[in-house]
Structures are given as structure tokens and as C-alpha cells.
Scaffold this active site. Structure first.
Site, short mmCIF file in Angstrom:
data_model
loop_
_atom_site.label_atom_id
_atom_site.label_comp_id
_atom_site.label_asym_id
_atom_site.label_seq_id
_atom_site.Cartn_x
_atom_site.Cartn_y
_atom_site.Cartn_z
N ASP A 30 13.79 0.79 18.06
CA ASP A 30 13.84 0.00 16.83
C ASP A 30 15.12 -0.84 16.87
O ASP A 30 16.11 -0.43 17.46
CB ASP A 30 13.84 0.89 15.59
CG ASP A 30 13.26 0.18 14.38
OD1 ASP A 30 12.08 0.43 14.04
OD2 ASP A 30 13.98 -0.65 13.78
N THR A 86 4.04 -6.59 10.52
CA THR A 86 3.42 -7.92 10.48
C THR A 86 3.27 -8.32 9.01
O THR A 86 2.16 -8.42 8.51
CB THR A 86 2.04 -7.92 11.18
OG1 THR A 86 1.28 -6.79 10.68
CG2 THR A 86 2.17 -7.81 12.67
N GLU A 148 -4.44 0.79 14.24
CA GLU A 148 -4.15 2.11 13.65
C GLU A 148 -4.82 2.21 12.28
O GLU A 148 -4.78 1.29 11.50
CB GLU A 148 -2.63 2.29 13.52
CG GLU A 148 -2.21 3.61 12.98
CD GLU A 148 -2.89 4.77 13.71
OE1 GLU A 148 -2.78 4.86 14.93
OE2 GLU A 148 -3.55 5.59 13.03
N PHE A 249 -12.75 5.91 -2.52
CA PHE A 249 -12.32 4.54 -2.83
C PHE A 249 -13.15 3.91 -3.94
O PHE A 249 -13.47 2.73 -3.89
CB PHE A 249 -12.31 3.66 -1.57
CG PHE A 249 -11.08 3.91 -0.75
CD1 PHE A 249 -9.96 3.10 -0.87
CD2 PHE A 249 -11.01 5.00 0.11
CE1 PHE A 249 -8.81 3.36 -0.15
CE2 PHE A 249 -9.86 5.26 0.83
CZ PHE A 249 -8.76 4.44 0.70
N LEU A 250 -13.50 4.72 -4.94
CA LEU A 250 -14.26 4.18 -6.08
C LEU A 250 -13.50 4.38 -7.39
O LEU A 250 -14.09 4.29 -8.46
CB LEU A 250 -15.62 4.90 -6.18
CG LEU A 250 -16.63 4.63 -5.06
CD1 LEU A 250 -17.93 5.39 -5.33
CD2 LEU A 250 -16.94 3.14 -4.94
N GLY A 253 -8.50 1.58 -11.75
CA GLY A 253 -7.12 1.84 -12.14
C GLY A 253 -6.33 0.56 -12.26
O GLY A 253 -6.87 -0.50 -12.58
N CYS A 260 -0.50 -2.61 3.42
CA CYS A 260 -1.64 -3.03 4.25
C CYS A 260 -2.71 -3.83 3.51
O CYS A 260 -2.97 -4.98 3.85
CB CYS A 260 -2.27 -1.81 4.92
SG CYS A 260 -1.17 -1.09 6.14
P1 NAD Z 1 7.35 -0.71 9.06
O1 NAD Z 1 7.94 -1.90 8.40
O2 NAD Z 1 7.42 0.62 8.41
O3 NAD Z 1 7.97 -0.54 10.53
C1 NAD Z 1 8.21 -1.60 11.41
C2 NAD Z 1 9.45 -1.24 12.23
O4 NAD Z 1 9.62 -2.24 13.23
C3 NAD Z 1 10.73 -1.21 11.42
O5 NAD Z 1 11.39 0.03 11.61
C4 NAD Z 1 11.54 -2.37 11.95
O6 NAD Z 1 12.94 -2.14 11.93
C5 NAD Z 1 11.01 -2.47 13.37
N1 NAD Z 1 11.21 -3.79 14.00
C6 NAD Z 1 11.01 -5.00 13.45
N2 NAD Z 1 11.31 -5.96 14.36
C7 NAD Z 1 11.68 -5.31 15.49
C8 NAD Z 1 12.11 -5.75 16.77
N3 NAD Z 1 12.19 -7.05 17.06
N4 NAD Z 1 12.42 -4.81 17.70
C9 NAD Z 1 12.33 -3.50 17.40
N5 NAD Z 1 11.94 -3.04 16.20
C10 NAD Z 1 11.61 -3.93 15.26
O7 NAD Z 1 5.84 -1.12 9.35
P2 NAD Z 1 4.59 -0.13 9.45
O8 NAD Z 1 4.11 0.21 8.08
O9 NAD Z 1 4.86 0.95 10.42
O10 NAD Z 1 3.50 -1.12 10.07
C11 NAD Z 1 3.56 -1.54 11.41
C12 NAD Z 1 2.24 -2.23 11.74
O11 NAD Z 1 1.16 -1.29 11.64
C13 NAD Z 1 1.88 -3.37 10.79
O12 NAD Z 1 1.22 -4.37 11.51
C14 NAD Z 1 0.95 -2.72 9.80
O13 NAD Z 1 0.06 -3.63 9.22
C15 NAD Z 1 0.20 -1.74 10.69
N6 NAD Z 1 -0.33 -0.57 9.98
C16 NAD Z 1 0.39 0.04 9.01
C17 NAD Z 1 -0.14 1.15 8.38
C18 NAD Z 1 0.62 1.85 7.29
O14 NAD Z 1 0.02 2.63 6.55
N7 NAD Z 1 1.90 1.61 7.10
C19 NAD Z 1 -1.38 1.67 8.76
C20 NAD Z 1 -2.07 1.04 9.78
C21 NAD Z 1 -1.55 -0.09 10.40
#
Ligand code: NAD
Length: 432
Positions: A30, A86, A148, A249-250, A253, A260
Site C-alpha cells: 500500500d 476505483t 470480488e 435485498f428487499l 428504508g 460500491c
Molecule cells: P479501499 O479504499 O478500502 O482500499 C484501496 C487501498 O489502495 C487503500 O489502502 C489505498 O491506500 C491503496 N492505494 C491507492 N492507490 C495506491 C497505489 N498507487 N499504490 C498502492 N496502494 C494504493 O478500497 P476497497 O473498498 O478495498 O476497494 C478496492 C476495489 O475493490 C474497488 O475497485 C472496489 O470497487 C472493489 N470492491 C470493493 C468491495 C468492498 O466491499 N469494499 C467489494 C468488492 C469489490
């Protein structure tokens, strides 16, 4: 297998820890130094049930490590996952972090590797990442889309026992490598579906869009129920028993939030726009959701009037859903801003999101130690997140603390008739 995970947030940290738990050697990368420092000492910076134990065990047993050094992590690994955020910017998925790590991965390549896109990215983005890497290296690599599906609050369980695993690959050999990584988690028969890359990317968006649509659909029904005098909760049960529909999911609220659904629906709408194919259903899904928070706030304004300057509100629940500390796009944020804008004062309680709330609101709201503390002198309680601990509270104690026993239940967790019998003025969503 040696694995690097780039991006150690909700997804990266859970995936990394679970892969380490099944015996792999995992380096989580990270660019947030503080986060890496904390994690290296076994301190998990997010609330996710079951995660600290796995992180601690795998750190101790040497299968899991944390670093800011992407280059050495990629060099030491055979498979590299991209799991950076993202976020949504102006209605589009911001791929800045994804592209920047793609450049760094390309520069770090020293032999054949498998690169796996785990971040949720718009259709075609994984191919673009492949182009970026290729521009930086002559080394061979395969690229995979492996979206994911975990839910925050049950992320470890979801990762360890996925309903399905989607592998989008152009190369069968690379797909096999990723399939092997997931083998320990699908022993009880959950299917692994291998598709092309674009179909895998789209499957993730379709899943989130469909779940979000169910919620907005029920919220529309709830609003109509209020107008015609019907009960959305009974309707939920009535249709959920239909095996073609199912129960999840019904729940009507105050609307959905989180990191996401809102952003993924928005990104999909943008993809439609770019293809000159407006996604009308999804535009409605997001519009209904945005209005739902305001409608809930509207109930407060209808009860108290537009000027809330002498009113004090207790808020139960700040996270976008129970069992997480994540407040990204949480309905509570818009609702509290609406109260503050009209002069109301706010005392709030959330079992896990206190730090996040401090970051967002600073001293503009008071954060209580427990759910009863914030009720003291309150003109109303607004329940926004349905934490388990709020389901069976001591109603007499609540009444004795509040200036006025008015409850706005944004998650329909109490019984309207019981609340009335106990002397509360009670508002919920889509119920008589
Ligand atoms: P998050 O913001 O919790 O984590 C992202 C991490 O990436 C952060 O710790 C950030 O410091 C790090 N980061 C950013 N730029 C970086 C770089 N250049 N080099 C190294 N580290 C870097 O995000 P998240 O919730 O874990 O989501 C990540 C992806 O997974 C997204 O695309 C999201 O849509 C997808 N996703 C999230 C979930 C969820 O429930 N949170 C579920 C499924 C998919």
C-alpha cells in the site's frame, strides 16, 4: 504460491489475509505508510469481523507481510493482484490509481507473471491495464479479471466461502493458476466460472446493479404504500416467499450507500452513455436512491417544520450498513448534513464508525459513548443503520431520556403498533 496484492483496503487486506491463511506467501502493498506501519504490527485499521485474528496469525507465522515497496513485492511474486480503489469522480470510475500501479508493475517485471485485476473496473479497463504494462516491459505476462463479490461486515466469510468465483481470462493456463488459488475456498462445490475478460468485468457490475435495483424497487413501493395505505413489510414477505424472487435485498428504508453500489451503478450508466445506449433502469435506480434519503429527512421536516434551530437529534447508526465502520456514501452523512443545515444539533452513536464520523464531521456533531447517551434531551431519534444492538433497546429508558419520544426509524426495525402502545410518535418507511 508467492502473491503480491497491491492496495491493502477492504478488498486487498481480506484477499491477502485469506490467501495467506490457505498457505500462500503473501506480500500486501500500500502507498499509505501509516497503514503499512500499523498492519506490520498486526493492527488492522478497519473494522471487519474475524479479520484481526487472521492477520495476526499469518503475520506471526510469516506467510503475510506488508510493505510500501511495490517493486520488490512484484519481483518476489508469481501472481500480482491489483486491488486499489476505483472511486467515482464526476460519475465515472477514477482509474488513476489502477493505471499508476500498472506502470509500476510493468517496470518491476523481471520474468513471466500473472496479473489479476481485482478492483471493480469498467468494461475494457483490464485490457487497457495490459497495454500499460506491455508498454513498460518486454517480459511476458497474462492478465486476468477476477472481480470480488465480498460484502463488508462478512468479508472474511464471503472470501473463504464464496458463492462463486469469476475468472475472466484469454489464456486457459493463467485461468488455471488463479483457479488453483481459489481451490481451498470452493471445496464444498461453489462454482468457478471461467469467462472472457470483458464478461467477467461486466458480471461484477451486473451483480451490484441488480442488487441495488432490488432495493430501489422496494423503496419505490414503500413510497407508494405510504400514499395508498399499504404495508411494504408485508409486501416484502409476500413476494420474497416466491422462489423466483427470494428474500434478500428487499428491505425498504433510507436508501443504500457504501463504497460500491452508488459508484458502480453510476459507472455502468456512464458506460451505457459512452455506447450511446442509455441505461434507463439504472438511472432510475440511482435517482430513487438519492431521493430516498431526502424523503426520510422530509418526514422530520414535516413533523418539526423547516426550522430545526431549537431541535436536538439523536442518531443511531452512521456506517452505511451494520458490521462495518465504512461511511463512504452512507445515508447518515446526507441526513445529518440536512439537519445541520437547518440549524438542528446532532448527537450520534455508532458502535464502530466513531473515528470515521470524527473525520467527516469534526466538532459539528457530538459523538456519544453509547446509544442511550445521545438520547439525553433529544427531540427525536433517527435510526439510520440497523446494528443488532439497536433492535431490542430499553424503550422505557429511551423515553425517560428524550425530551420528546419521537422516533424516525429508517430501517423498519420496530413494530409500529408496539411503538405507539409504548407512547412513542413513530415514523418508519412504507408502513401504516
Ligand atoms: P479501499 O479504499 O478500502 O482500499 C484501496 C487501498 O489502495 C487503500 O489502502 C489505498 O491506500 C491503496 N492505494 C491507492 N492507490 C495506491 C497505489 N498507487 N499504490 C498502492 N496502494 C494504493 O478500497 P476497497 O473498498 O478495498 O476497494 C478496492 C476495489 O475493490 C474497488 O475497485 C472496489 O470497487 C472493489 N470492491 C470493493 C468491495 C468492498 O466491499 N469494499 C467489494 C468488492 C469489490
Amino acid at each position: 504460491m508467492n502473491i503480491a496484492i497491491i492496495g491493502t483496503g477492504y478488498v486487498g487486506l481480506v484477499a491477502g489475509s485469506c490467501f495467506a491463511e490457505s498457505g500462500n506467501d503473501v506480500i500486501c502493498v500500500d502507498n499509505d505508510e501509516e497503514k503499512v506501519k500499523k498492519l506490520s504490527k498486526g493492527k488492522v485499521p478497519i473494522y471487519e469481523p474475524g479479520l484481526p485474528e487472521i492477520v495476526e496469525r499469518n503475520l506471526r507465522e510469516g506467510r503475510l507481510s506488508f510493505t510500501t515497496n511495490l517493486e520488490s513485492a512484484v519481483k518476489k511474486s508469481f501472481v500480482t493482484f491489483i486491488a486499489v480503489g476505483t472511486p467515482q469522480v464526476n460519475g465515472r470510475a477514477d482509474l488513476g490509481a489502477v493505471h499508476s500501479v500498472a506502470v509500476d508493475i510493468g517496470r518491476a517485471m523481471d520474468r513471466f507473471k500473472v496479473i489479476v485485476m481485482k478492483s471493480t473496473v469498467p468494461i475494457g479497463a483490464t485490457e487497457k491495464v495490459s497495454d500499460i504494462i506491455r508498454a513498460e516491459t518486454d517480459q511476458p505476462f497474462d492478465i486476468i479479471s477476477n472481480p470480488e463479490f465480498l460484502k463488508e461486515g462478512a468479508a472474511v466469510e464471503d472470501f473463504m466461502k464464496p458463492d462463486r468465483v469469476i475468472i475472466g481470462a484469454e489464456d486457459e493456463r493463467a485461468a488455471e493458476i488463479v483457479r488453483e488459488l481459489y481451490a481451498p475456498f470452493v471445496r464444498t462445490g461453489s462454482p468457478v466460472l471461467v469467462t472472457d475478460v470483458r464478461t467477467a468485468e461486466m458480471t461484477k457490475y451486473a451483480a451490484n446493479a441488480f442488487l441495488a435495483a432490488r432495493i430501489s424497487f422496494m423503496n419505490e413501493f414503500a413510497n407508494l404504500c405510504e400514499l395508498v395505505g399499504a404495508d411494504v413489510d408485508m409486501i416484502r414477505k409476500g413476494i420474497g416467499l416466491d422462489s423466483r424472487i427470494g428474500q434478500s435485498f428487499l428491505f425498504a428504508g433510507a436508501g443504500f450507500g457504501g463504497s460500491c453500489f452508488p459508484k458502480d451503478v453510476e459507472a455502468l450508466i456512464e458506460t451505457g452513455r459512452q455506447q450511446d445506449y442509455p441505461l434507463r433502469i439504472l438511472e432510475a435506480v440511482n435517482a430513487v436512491n438519492r431521493e430516498q434519503r431526502l424523503r426520510f429527512l422530509g418526514k422530520v421536516l414535516k413533523h418539526f417544520g423547516e426550522d430545526l434551530s431549537s431541535k436536538r437529534f439523536a442518531i443511531w447508526g452512521l456506517a452505511f450498513k451494520p458490521r462495518t465502520d465504512d461511511m463512504r456514501e452512507a445515508p447518515a452523512v446526507d441526513i445529518i448534513e440536512g439537519l445541520l443545515k437547518r440549524g438542528g444539533s446532532v448527537a450520534a452513536y455508532d458502535p464502530e464508525a466513531k473515528e470515521e464520523a470524527e473525520r467527516i464531521f469534526g466538532s459539528r456533531i457530538q459523538l456519544a459513548k453509547n446509544n442511550y447517551d445521545c438520547l439525553e434531551g433529544a427531540d427525536a431519534l433517527m435510526l439510520i443503520t440497523e446494528w443488532q444492538a439497536f433492535r431490542n433497546p430499553n424503550f422505557e429508558r429511551m423515553k425517560s431520556l428524550m425530551r420528546d419520544p419521537v422516533v424516525f426509524d429508517g430501517r423498519n426495525i420496530y413494530s409500529p403498533s408496539q411503538m405507539r402502545e409504548m407512547g412513542f410518535t413513530y415514523y418508519s418507511v412504507g408502513r401504516k
